[in-house]
Design a protein around this motif. Structure first.
Motif, short mmCIF file in Angstrom:
data_model
loop_
_atom_site.label_atom_id
_atom_site.label_comp_id
_atom_site.label_asym_id
_atom_site.label_seq_id
_atom_site.Cartn_x
_atom_site.Cartn_y
_atom_site.Cartn_z
N VAL A 231 8.05 -3.00 -40.60
CA VAL A 231 7.08 -4.09 -40.51
C VAL A 231 7.23 -4.81 -39.18
O VAL A 231 6.23 -5.11 -38.49
N ARG A 232 8.44 -5.12 -38.79
CA ARG A 232 8.66 -5.86 -37.55
C ARG A 232 8.20 -5.06 -36.33
O ARG A 232 7.82 -5.64 -35.31
N ASP A 233 8.22 -3.74 -36.42
CA ASP A 233 7.84 -2.90 -35.29
C ASP A 233 6.34 -2.59 -35.24
O ASP A 233 5.89 -1.93 -34.30
N LEU A 234 5.59 -3.05 -36.22
CA LEU A 234 4.15 -2.81 -36.19
C LEU A 234 3.53 -3.50 -34.99
O LEU A 234 3.94 -4.60 -34.60
N PRO A 235 2.54 -2.88 -34.36
CA PRO A 235 1.93 -3.48 -33.15
C PRO A 235 1.24 -4.80 -33.47
O PRO A 235 0.53 -4.93 -34.47
N ALA A 236 1.45 -5.79 -32.60
CA ALA A 236 0.87 -7.11 -32.80
C ALA A 236 -0.65 -7.07 -32.75
O ALA A 236 -1.32 -7.96 -33.30
N THR A 237 -1.22 -6.07 -32.09
CA THR A 237 -2.67 -5.95 -32.04
C THR A 237 -3.27 -5.62 -33.40
O THR A 237 -4.46 -5.83 -33.62
N SER A 238 -2.46 -5.07 -34.28
CA SER A 238 -2.94 -4.70 -35.61
C SER A 238 -2.48 -5.67 -36.69
O SER A 238 -3.20 -5.91 -37.67
#
Length: 310
Positions: A231-238
């Motif tokens: 979860v923490r590594d998910l792209p901030a754009t998404s």
């Protein structure tokens, strides 16, 4: 509640016909549904007929094949909409379908008459009710889940709406083509869980992810840490910072989350076979780097609100 096999049958589409009405229409619809579900087990119903503009199927049962498989018992199944004529004999466009499930009970059959009777009595007061409304626009080829609600025993509920583009129900051949071109463009869902996760997610999937023996708490914690890292590594754009925080809070409560999860997904141009075509035959995505391109144009908003069970 709509199972995949039942939905696939509804979308299969019959050959064109002259049209039926009244009890004959409802009987034809039920015959097609029962034939489609027959691959899973024995299908029966006490009565089928029309009441107002509803097709009423009284006490339908899907007796699944195999020991200890939960059989599906309903008090009543109600159907209405233009799609009924399409399902029965192709006499109408499948532009709308409403489905209401009353008193769904999943009853395990052990082969022991005593235990089977006790299991059936035990689940009787813990039935599930559900409603769903589907609408298809032939001009735009958009299929909408206009609303779905599943009311589980206790304070547990799932509600959802969704939009799928590239769906052509005009013929069996067009439907087959849609299987490679459809795209999910938006989903809104609200899930209330006070035991829902434990009953319907943890028990079916727990044996797949937990070791057969050893320290279960340690194994569960390792899985939880892997989920938090993902979860923490998910792209901030998404996924925004607030949405990540909501998912982290939810994961932190596993395996006993209690509260409301609100999800909203938007995807441009959509999530479907075309987005995953480059990964066909490669199996699961191994790294986050492989996942990120698949999230381009996708936004996920999440809100988790903890609340103790009433």
């Amino acid at each position: 509640m709509i199972r995949a096999a039942g939905l696939a049958l509804v979308l299969a589409g019959p050959a064109a016909g002259e049209g039926l009405g009244g009890d004959a229409l409802c009987q034809a619809v039920w015959t097609r549904l029962a034939d489609g579900l027959g691959a899973l087990g024995t299908v029966s119903a006490e009565a089928v007929g029309q009441e107002g503009d509803w097709c009423m199927i009284e006490a339908p049962i899907l007796d699944l094949q195999g020991s200890y498989m939960p059989d599906w018992h309903l008090d009543r199944l109600r159907l209405r909409g233009a799609a009924l004529g399409w399902i029965a004999d192709g006499s109408s466009q499948p532009e709308g379908l409403e489905i209401v499930v009353e008193g769904l009970r999943l009853i395990v059959q052990t082969g022991n008459p005593q235990m089977d009777w006790l299991f059936a009595a035990q689940v009787r007061p813990n039935s599930i009710d559900a409603e769903a409304a589907l609408a298809w626009d032939p001009a735009t080829r958009v299929l909408r889940l206009e609303g779905m609600s599943i009311d589980f025993p206790g304070e547990n509920m799932v509600e959802a709406r969704a939009t799928v583009t590239g769906v052509d129900l005009s013929s069996a051949g067009a439907l087959q083509m849609s299987a490679t071109s459809f795209a999910l463009t938006e989903v809104e869902a609200r899930i209330t869980t006070h035991g829902l996760f434990e009953w319907y997610v943890l028990m079916p999937f727990g044996p797949e992810v937990l070791p057969y023996e050893g320290d279960m708490d340690a194994a569960a914690e390792a899985i939880r840490q892997d989920m938090l890292s993902a979860v923490r590594d998910l792209p901030a754009t998404s996924v925004s910072k607030d949405s990540k925080a909501a998912l982290v809070a939810l994961i932190g409560e596993l395996p006993n989350p209690s509260g409301d999860l609100e999800l909203s997904v938007r995807a441009e141009p959509g999530i479907g076979p075309a987005r995953f075509r480059g990964h066909a035959g490669t199996g699961a995505l191994a790294t986050l780097a492989e996942t990120v391109p698949l999230l381009q144009g996708v936004t996920l908003d999440a809100v988790w609100t903890h609340s103790d069970a009433p």
